[in-house]
Design a protein around this motif. Sequence first.
Motif, PDB file in Angstrom:
ATOM      1  N   THR A 169      30.810  45.257  -8.593  1.00  0.00           N
ATOM      2  CA  THR A 169      29.445  44.871  -8.948  1.00  0.00           C
ATOM      3  C   THR A 169      29.250  43.361  -8.885  1.00  0.00           C
ATOM      4  O   THR A 169      29.891  42.622  -9.645  1.00  0.00           O
ATOM      5  CB  THR A 169      29.097  45.352 -10.368  1.00  0.00           C
ATOM      6  N   PRO A 170      28.385  42.854  -8.004  1.00  0.00           N
ATOM      7  CA  PRO A 170      28.077  41.412  -7.995  1.00  0.00           C
ATOM      8  C   PRO A 170      27.393  41.008  -9.295  1.00  0.00           C
ATOM      9  O   PRO A 170      26.668  41.799  -9.911  1.00  0.00           O
ATOM     10  CB  PRO A 170      27.130  41.254  -6.805  1.00  0.00           C
ATOM     11  N   ILE A 171      27.608  39.785  -9.698  1.00  0.00           N
ATOM     12  CA  ILE A 171      27.001  39.250 -10.916  1.00  0.00           C
ATOM     13  C   ILE A 171      26.201  38.008 -10.545  1.00  0.00           C
ATOM     14  O   ILE A 171      26.688  37.131  -9.821  1.00  0.00           O
ATOM     15  CB  ILE A 171      28.079  38.902 -11.955  1.00  0.00           C
ATOM     16  N   HIS A 172      24.970  37.933 -11.025  1.00  0.00           N
ATOM     17  CA  HIS A 172      24.092  36.801 -10.739  1.00  0.00           C
ATOM     18  C   HIS A 172      23.620  36.192 -12.061  1.00  0.00           C
ATOM     19  O   HIS A 172      23.065  36.892 -12.912  1.00  0.00           O
ATOM     20  CB  HIS A 172      22.887  37.241  -9.913  1.00  0.00           C
ATOM     21  N   LYS A 173      23.858  34.895 -12.235  1.00  0.00           N
ATOM     22  CA  LYS A 173      23.437  34.185 -13.434  1.00  0.00           C
ATOM     23  C   LYS A 173      22.487  33.056 -13.064  1.00  0.00           C
ATOM     24  O   LYS A 173      22.669  32.378 -12.047  1.00  0.00           O
ATOM     25  CB  LYS A 173      24.649  33.612 -14.174  1.00  0.00           C
ATOM     26  N   LYS A 174      21.476  32.855 -13.892  1.00  0.00           N
ATOM     27  CA  LYS A 174      20.484  31.810 -13.647  1.00  0.00           C
ATOM     28  C   LYS A 174      20.774  30.592 -14.527  1.00  0.00           C
ATOM     29  O   LYS A 174      21.165  30.727 -15.688  1.00  0.00           O
ATOM     30  CB  LYS A 174      19.084  32.326 -13.967  1.00  0.00           C
ATOM     31  N   VAL A 175      20.572  29.418 -13.959  1.00  0.00           N
ATOM     32  CA  VAL A 175      20.650  28.180 -14.735  1.00  0.00           C
ATOM     33  C   VAL A 175      19.548  27.253 -14.226  1.00  0.00           C
ATOM     34  O   VAL A 175      19.317  27.148 -13.026  1.00  0.00           O
ATOM     35  CB  VAL A 175      22.040  27.520 -14.621  1.00  0.00           C
ATOM     36  N   GLU A 176      18.859  26.597 -15.133  1.00  0.00           N
ATOM     37  CA  GLU A 176      17.715  25.758 -14.760  1.00  0.00           C
ATOM     38  C   GLU A 176      18.060  24.284 -14.873  1.00  0.00           C
ATOM     39  O   GLU A 176      18.689  23.847 -15.843  1.00  0.00           O
ATOM     40  CB  GLU A 176      16.507  26.077 -15.645  1.00  0.00           C
ATOM     41  N   PHE A 177      17.636  23.516 -13.874  1.00  0.00           N
ATOM     42  CA  PHE A 177      17.821  22.075 -13.867  1.00  0.00           C
ATOM     43  C   PHE A 177      16.463  21.390 -13.831  1.00  0.00           C
ATOM     44  O   PHE A 177      15.479  21.954 -13.345  1.00  0.00           O
ATOM     45  CB  PHE A 177      18.653  21.640 -12.655  1.00  0.00           C
ATOM     46  N   SER A 178      16.428  20.155 -14.306  1.00  0.00           N
ATOM     47  CA  SER A 178      15.174  19.415 -14.358  1.00  0.00           C
ATOM     48  C   SER A 178      14.703  19.049 -12.960  1.00  0.00           C
ATOM     49  O   SER A 178      15.451  19.112 -11.984  1.00  0.00           O
ATOM     50  CB  SER A 178      15.346  18.143 -15.197  1.00  0.00           C
ATOM     51  N   SER A 179      13.468  18.617 -12.877  1.00  0.00           N
ATOM     52  CA  SER A 179      12.858  18.302 -11.580  1.00  0.00           C
ATOM     53  C   SER A 179      13.372  17.000 -10.987  1.00  0.00           C
ATOM     54  O   SER A 179      13.050  16.675  -9.846  1.00  0.00           O
ATOM     55  CB  SER A 179      11.332  18.218 -11.729  1.00  0.00           C
ATOM     56  N   ASN A 180      14.187  16.228 -11.744  1.00  0.00           N
ATOM     57  CA  ASN A 180      14.681  14.954 -11.202  1.00  0.00           C
ATOM     58  C   ASN A 180      15.998  15.108 -10.442  1.00  0.00           C
ATOM     59  O   ASN A 180      16.621  14.122 -10.068  1.00  0.00           O
ATOM     60  CB  ASN A 180      14.849  13.922 -12.323  1.00  0.00           C
ATOM     61  N   ILE A 181      16.422  16.345 -10.195  1.00  0.00           N
ATOM     62  CA  ILE A 181      17.581  16.584  -9.343  1.00  0.00           C
ATOM     63  C   ILE A 181      17.285  16.053  -7.942  1.00  0.00           C
ATOM     64  O   ILE A 181      16.188  16.226  -7.413  1.00  0.00           O
ATOM     65  CB  ILE A 181      17.898  18.094  -9.281  1.00  0.00           C
TER      66      ILE A 181
END
Length: 291
Positions: free
Chosen positions: A142-154
């Motif tokens: 089973t593939p696993i997908h995790k989300k992480v958010e970064f700010s717009s100044n990347i």
Amino acid sequence: MKALNIIYFKFYILFLPLLFLSFNSIELMHSPLQQQSMYLKSQIKKQFFYLEVFGKGSDVEIRLNDIPVCKLKTDSTPTGYGNSSSNVQYYIIPGINTLSIFPLTKKGETTIRLVQFSKGDDTNNESNEETLVEIEIENDDTPIHKKVEFSSNIKRWSWMDTDSITDKKSKEEAITFSKSFYKIMEQNNISEMIAAADPILSNELISKPDLKKEKLVKEWTKGLKMAFTDQDVYDDIDSISIKLIPIANGKLFEVKREDGSFLFRTSDKNEFPVGFKSIIGRKNGVWQFYN
């Protein structure tokens, strides 16, 4: 940064201190995980985002935003342990990012960490690091997908602005470009090789504002001349079955041969085959290499 880069071929491993040869990563085998982690951290300087993968009897492939960043195989190692640490700063996008784990075996255990350094150069100092995502799995299909958010100044890296290339015409263009570049390698045309990798150079200049392009080009020229020589043997490009693997959600291709090895490399007939980058994309009608 002149880090060790690793290219895997069928019967050997070739180490070259050249940025253009593979992922900017270090892979180690056959030592306790804690010792491996300390060694890896001691080798990484000024890399603000990196991926750590620790495996026990497991084989996995990791993608960040659908770009391959690591493939770790420990199932067949003598100790069953192994790890990898990969610089992933060029694959982080503003907003939501997706970290994907694809188990390649139904057994073993894997720990994946996406880490950010917020200050300083001492990567052995844990106060300088922040674990953004940590995933521990027992492998199955089973593939696993995790989300992480970064700010717009990347920072905005070159591949983010490439065209969508999922249509048939784009694939035909990619094959034509791949064959043409292979012949450039055969001709040992260093200047054309560097020109085709301009988006990669641009990324390095963005990440190192004090670095001048002229100096970077000289470094690449010197490195390429050391790696590629007139004595290199190449395969007949027309006899090679080229395999295009869509990545980056349809914005890039990873280019390989039908057997899974890299296309852009010298022949296995060489005592020490060497290779170039493997990811291509198109922007404003021009095909080039990307990180």
